[in-house]
Structure formats: C-alpha cells, structure tokens
Design a protein around this motif. Structure first.
Motif: not given
Length: 164
Positions: A78-96
C-alpha cells in the motif's frame, strides 16, 4: 482533472489510489493545469520494465501534454503504491508545466529538454539516478505521501485497522 483507471492494485483499495492521486495533483499542479488534465491510472506489469515500479507517459503531445498514462505495478504494498503514484505525479507536473519535454521522432531522439536545456536522456540504469527530473521526483515522493497520510482520516483508519 479527469481520472480514469484500468486494472486494480492487489494490495490497495482503488479508492485510496484515486484520492491520493487527486491530492498529489492538487498539491503539484497549477489550477489551470489541474482543470485541463486527464490521467489514466493503469495497474499493469506488461508496460513496465523488469524493475520499474511505475512510469508516466504523455499521450497527446510532448509539449505541455494534457493527457497522461501512469502505469503502476499492481503487486506493490500500500505505501509503495501510493509513493509510486506520488513520484509519477511529479513527472506529470514536470511535463504539464513545460519543465520536461521529451524529443521523439526527431534528430534529437533519446534527448530531452529540462528547464530549457537540452540533455541526454539516460541510457543506462546508473545514469537514471543523476537525471534532475528523477532527483526531483524521488525527493518529493515521500513528502507528498506523508502529506496525504496526514490529511486523509479514512486512510489513517484503514492503516490502523490493517495493523491490528
């Protein structure tokens, strides 16, 4: 933000994945980017390299994309899943935000632009850790997770009940 999901994580209720992603998006994105963005959250191992926990791809354009696929390995805790989503959302922010632009289908293949400077994209696993966009994503992922944990009472109760 429009959020769609496909597949299911094995160890995490999907509602917490959606709520965490929404929280990370609101935390990271400008209001304009948040209102224009579409994210497909996909739980699947077929689109991931052997050791990857997750990845982010833009769908529509490489310049300030508005449509993204975030793929997460479905077997994580559970924690690793949500931390991974957070990591990938940083990339979304970088692209956007136009901070990170991949060059595809051009003479600059395997290069990208990071905050205005042309950079080689990593070509081996060791270089991955030195890429500034990865340094930012790894640097922010846990802080985003703990902010989500601090504000989501239902998630706190879920974790507490799981530990009993």
């Amino acid at each position: 933000m429009l959020l769609r999901t496909t597949g299911k994580p094995k160890n995490v209720p999907i509602k917490f994945c959606k709520r965490a992603l929404n929280f990370f998006a609101k935390t990271l994105l400008t209001e304009k980017n948040y209102s224009e963005i579409e994210i497909f959250l996909k739980f699947d191992i077929d689109d991931l390299d052997y050791e990857d926990l997750g990845c982010t791809e833009w769908i529509d354009t490489n310049l300030r994309a508005r449509e993204y696929i975030i793929t997460v390995r479905p077997t994580l805790g559970i924690k690793t899943t949500l931390v991974t989503i957070a990591h990938e959302m940083v990339h979304v922010k970088q692209y956007a935000a136009g901070q990170l632009i991949d060059f595809v289908h051009s003479s600059k293949y395997n290069k990208c632009r990071w905050k205005g400077k042309i950079r080689n994209n990593f070509t081996n696993p060791i270089e991955y850790w030195d890429m500034p966009w990865e340094i930012e994503a790894h640097g922010r992922e846990k802080g985003l997770y703990y902010k989500f944990l601090a504000q989501d009472i239902e998630y706190q109760k879920y974790l507490s009940n799981k530990r009993k």
